[in-house]
Motif scaffolding. Structure first.
Motif, PDB file in Angstrom:
ATOM      1  N   ALA A 124      32.445   7.794  41.260  1.00 58.20           N
ATOM      2  CA  ALA A 124      32.582   8.448  39.664  1.00 58.20           C
ATOM      3  C   ALA A 124      31.035   8.080  39.597  1.00 58.20           C
ATOM      4  CB  ALA A 124      34.245   7.890  39.099  1.00 58.20           C
ATOM      5  N   SER A 125      31.149   8.678  38.591  1.00 58.67           N
ATOM      6  CA  SER A 125      29.856   8.479  37.342  1.00 58.67           C
ATOM      7  C   SER A 125      30.468   8.043  36.339  1.00 58.67           C
ATOM      8  CB  SER A 125      29.061   9.429  37.679  1.00 58.67           C
ATOM      9  OG  SER A 125      28.705   9.840  38.213  1.00 58.67           O
ATOM     10  N   TYR A 126      29.576   6.770  35.872  1.00 59.56           N
ATOM     11  CA  TYR A 126      29.669   6.335  34.798  1.00 59.56           C
ATOM     12  C   TYR A 126      28.737   6.901  33.508  1.00 59.56           C
ATOM     13  CZ  TYR A 126      33.771   4.608  36.721  1.00 59.56           C
ATOM     14  OH  TYR A 126      35.067   4.677  37.996  1.00 59.56           O
ATOM     15  N   ALA A 127      29.135   5.953  32.214  1.00 60.92           N
ATOM     16  CA  ALA A 127      27.438   6.314  31.208  1.00 60.92           C
ATOM     17  C   ALA A 127      27.756   5.056  30.557  1.00 60.92           C
ATOM     18  CB  ALA A 127      28.456   7.181  29.738  1.00 60.92           C
ATOM     19  N   PRO A 128      25.570   5.165  30.791  1.00 60.73           N
ATOM     20  CA  PRO A 128      25.948   3.234  30.652  1.00 60.73           C
ATOM     21  C   PRO A 128      26.643   2.204  28.933  1.00 60.73           C
ATOM     22  CG  PRO A 128      24.222   4.027  31.259  1.00 60.73           C
ATOM     23  CD  PRO A 128      24.858   5.480  30.926  1.00 60.73           C
ATOM     24  N   ALA A 129      27.337   1.614  29.273  1.00 61.34           N
ATOM     25  CA  ALA A 129      27.716   1.260  28.130  1.00 61.34           C
ATOM     26  C   ALA A 129      26.343   0.036  26.678  1.00 61.34           C
ATOM     27  CB  ALA A 129      28.715  -0.307  28.648  1.00 61.34           C
ATOM     28  N   THR A 130      26.814   0.706  25.747  1.00 62.91           N
ATOM     29  CA  THR A 130      25.958   0.511  24.271  1.00 62.91           C
ATOM     30  C   THR A 130      26.199  -0.915  24.272  1.00 62.91           C
ATOM     31  OG1 THR A 130      27.670   1.100  23.292  1.00 62.91           O
ATOM     32  CG2 THR A 130      26.153   2.025  23.436  1.00 62.91           C
ATOM     33  N   GLY A 131      24.956  -1.744  24.163  1.00 66.18           N
ATOM     34  CA  GLY A 131      24.774  -2.540  23.139  1.00 66.18           C
ATOM     35  C   GLY A 131      25.211  -3.338  23.798  1.00 66.18           C
ATOM     36  N   ALA A 132      25.579  -4.652  24.177  1.00 68.36           N
ATOM     37  CA  ALA A 132      26.531  -5.728  25.239  1.00 68.36           C
ATOM     38  C   ALA A 132      27.752  -5.883  25.041  1.00 68.36           C
ATOM     39  CB  ALA A 132      25.720  -7.420  24.913  1.00 68.36           C
ATOM     40  N   PRO A 133      28.589  -5.359  25.624  1.00 66.68           N
ATOM     41  CA  PRO A 133      30.001  -5.806  25.773  1.00 66.68           C
ATOM     42  C   PRO A 133      30.271  -7.039  26.075  1.00 66.68           C
ATOM     43  CG  PRO A 133      29.723  -3.826  27.453  1.00 66.68           C
ATOM     44  CD  PRO A 133      27.866  -4.179  26.980  1.00 66.68           C
ATOM     45  N   ALA A 134      31.331  -7.801  25.188  1.00 63.88           N
ATOM     46  CA  ALA A 134      31.878  -8.276  26.344  1.00 63.88           C
ATOM     47  C   ALA A 134      32.768  -8.949  27.132  1.00 63.88           C
ATOM     48  CB  ALA A 134      33.043  -9.486  24.776  1.00 63.88           C
ATOM     49  N   PRO A 135      32.412  -9.965  28.107  1.00 60.04           N
ATOM     50  CA  PRO A 135      33.002  -9.510  29.732  1.00 60.04           C
ATOM     51  C   PRO A 135      33.829  -9.671  29.723  1.00 60.04           C
ATOM     52  CG  PRO A 135      31.572 -11.063  29.496  1.00 60.04           C
ATOM     53  CD  PRO A 135      31.396 -10.676  27.905  1.00 60.04           C
ATOM     54  N   ALA A 136      35.072  -8.427  30.679  1.00 56.26           N
ATOM     55  CA  ALA A 136      35.914  -7.872  30.568  1.00 56.26           C
ATOM     56  C   ALA A 136      36.206  -7.708  32.038  1.00 56.26           C
ATOM     57  CB  ALA A 136      36.402  -6.668  29.528  1.00 56.26           C
ATOM     58  N   PRO A 137      37.786  -7.398  32.837  1.00 53.18           N
ATOM     59  CA  PRO A 137      37.873  -6.810  33.723  1.00 53.18           C
ATOM     60  C   PRO A 137      37.027  -5.588  33.948  1.00 53.18           C
ATOM     61  CG  PRO A 137      39.555  -7.740  32.877  1.00 53.18           C
ATOM     62  CD  PRO A 137      38.862  -7.841  32.171  1.00 53.18           C
ATOM     63  N   ASN A 138      36.670  -4.583  33.167  1.00 54.16           N
ATOM     64  CA  ASN A 138      36.418  -2.991  33.418  1.00 54.16           C
ATOM     65  C   ASN A 138      35.205  -2.915  33.124  1.00 54.16           C
ATOM     66  OD1 ASN A 138      37.004  -4.002  30.477  1.00 54.16           O
ATOM     67  ND2 ASN A 138      36.592  -1.804  29.651  1.00 54.16           N
ATOM     68  N   ILE A 139      34.428  -4.164  32.835  1.00 56.88           N
ATOM     69  CA  ILE A 139      32.731  -4.167  32.157  1.00 56.88           C
ATOM     70  C   ILE A 139      32.347  -5.025  33.484  1.00 56.88           C
ATOM     71  CG2 ILE A 139      30.622  -4.909  31.054  1.00 56.88           C
ATOM     72  CD1 ILE A 139      33.118  -3.389  29.357  1.00 56.88           C
ATOM     73  N   CYS A 140      31.239  -3.587  34.495  1.00 56.70           N
ATOM     74  CA  CYS A 140      29.940  -4.893  35.456  1.00 56.70           C
ATOM     75  C   CYS A 140      28.658  -4.360  35.279  1.00 56.70           C
ATOM     76  CB  CYS A 140      30.794  -4.296  36.679  1.00 56.70           C
ATOM     77  SG  CYS A 140      31.279  -2.662  37.216  1.00 56.70           S
ATOM     78  N   ALA A 141      28.455  -4.633  36.723  1.00 52.88           N
ATOM     79  CA  ALA A 141      26.949  -3.377  36.377  1.00 52.88           C
ATOM     80  C   ALA A 141      26.571  -3.553  37.674  1.00 52.88           C
ATOM     81  CB  ALA A 141      26.151  -4.851  36.504  1.00 52.88           C
ATOM     82  N   ASP A 153      31.302   0.472  31.508  1.00 55.38           N
ATOM     83  CA  ASP A 153      32.865   0.450  32.055  1.00 55.38           C
ATOM     84  C   ASP A 153      33.708   1.389  32.183  1.00 55.38           C
ATOM     85  OD1 ASP A 153      35.542   0.350  30.236  1.00 55.38           O
ATOM     86  OD2 ASP A 153      34.542   0.567  28.060  1.00 55.38           O
ATOM     87  N   LEU A 154      34.265   0.351  33.413  1.00 51.78           N
ATOM     88  CA  LEU A 154      35.007   1.685  34.421  1.00 51.78           C
ATOM     89  C   LEU A 154      36.215   2.402  33.628  1.00 51.78           C
ATOM     90  CD1 LEU A 154      34.605  -0.955  37.132  1.00 51.78           C
ATOM     91  CD2 LEU A 154      33.620   0.482  36.438  1.00 51.78           C
ATOM     92  N   SER A 155      37.239   1.957  32.608  1.00 51.12           N
ATOM     93  CA  SER A 155      37.612   3.004  32.298  1.00 51.12           C
ATOM     94  C   SER A 155      37.254   4.379  31.675  1.00 51.12           C
ATOM     95  CB  SER A 155      38.675   2.092  30.913  1.00 51.12           C
ATOM     96  OG  SER A 155      37.535   1.535  30.032  1.00 51.12           O
ATOM     97  N   LYS A 156      35.936   4.113  31.604  1.00 47.28           N
ATOM     98  CA  LYS A 156      35.374   5.429  31.047  1.00 47.28           C
ATOM     99  C   LYS A 156      34.922   6.183  31.622  1.00 47.28           C
ATOM    100  CE  LYS A 156      35.669   3.778  26.365  1.00 47.28           C
ATOM    101  NZ  LYS A 156      34.655   2.561  25.193  1.00 47.28           N
ATOM    102  N   PRO A 157      35.285   6.684  32.294  1.00 41.90           N
ATOM    103  CA  PRO A 157      33.982   8.004  33.335  1.00 41.90           C
ATOM    104  C   PRO A 157      32.982   8.853  32.453  1.00 41.90           C
ATOM    105  CG  PRO A 157      36.689   7.649  34.534  1.00 41.90           C
ATOM    106  CD  PRO A 157      36.731   6.760  33.291  1.00 41.90           C
ATOM    107  N   ILE A 158      33.072   9.815  33.384  1.00 45.36           N
ATOM    108  CA  ILE A 158      31.870  10.850  32.419  1.00 45.36           C
ATOM    109  C   ILE A 158      32.486  11.878  33.757  1.00 45.36           C
ATOM    110  CG2 ILE A 158      30.492  10.341  31.024  1.00 45.36           C
ATOM    111  CD1 ILE A 158      28.461  10.400  33.274  1.00 45.36           C
TER     112      ILE A 158
END
Length: 158
Positions: A124-141, A153-158
């Motif tokens: 899947a494709s994902y939009a870049p997260a804005t700012g610096a989100p807090a570390p969470a299981p759904n956030i990765c680089a 943010d893996l919970s927000k595919p485009i």
């Protein structure tokens, strides 16, 4: 075992061991209200200052290699060779410590994110997260070839 087989086995072993050496985390800095551009600008300023104060000081890295049979001075016989394998920058640790201290003095907190695995991305494709989100299981680089990794943010595919 012949020398060729021994060399081949050593090369295969080295490739297997080094194959798992890719980065599994991405470290950046976070500060409330700081934009991605501001973080990048401050990181650049701190890196330039660290490079100026602690310039690269590279020294050759060598290790003893296997024996060899020589002629000439030793008039034949076994000896020990030295193989050049690269260099070590003895100031790298101080440069990194200064860069971290500089960012902390500017009000940033170091944040570590995991690198996204192919299984997590699932094609899947994902939009870049804005700012610096807090570390969470759904956030990765997501690793980029010629740039810094991008946080998604893996919970927000485009």
């Amino acid at each position: 075992m012949s020398a060729f087989k021994r060399s081949f086995c050593c090369a295969v072993f080295a490739l297997v061991v080094l194959g798992g050496c890719g980065a599994t985390t991405y470290q950046t800095y976070a500060k409330n209200g700081a934009s991605t551009a501001a973080v990048s600008r401050d990181q650049t300023e701190c890196s330039l200052e660290a490079n100026r104060l602690f310039p690269a000081a590279n020294f050759p890295t060598t290790y003893p290699s296997g024996g060899y049979y020589g002629t000439g001075y030793y008039n034949g016989g076994w000896g020990l060779g030295v193989t050049y394998v690269g260099s070590t920058d003895v100031n790298a640790g101080m440069r990194n410590a200064h860069r971290n201290d500089c960012m902390r003095l500017k009000g940033y907190t170091p944040v570590v994110y995991p690198i996204c695995t192919n299984d997590q991305l699932g094609g899947a494709s994902y939009a870049p997260a804005t700012g610096a989100p807090a570390p969470a299981p759904n956030i990765c680089a997501v690793a980029q070839k010629d740039a810094r990794p991008v946080l998604v943010d893996l919970s927000k595919p485009i």
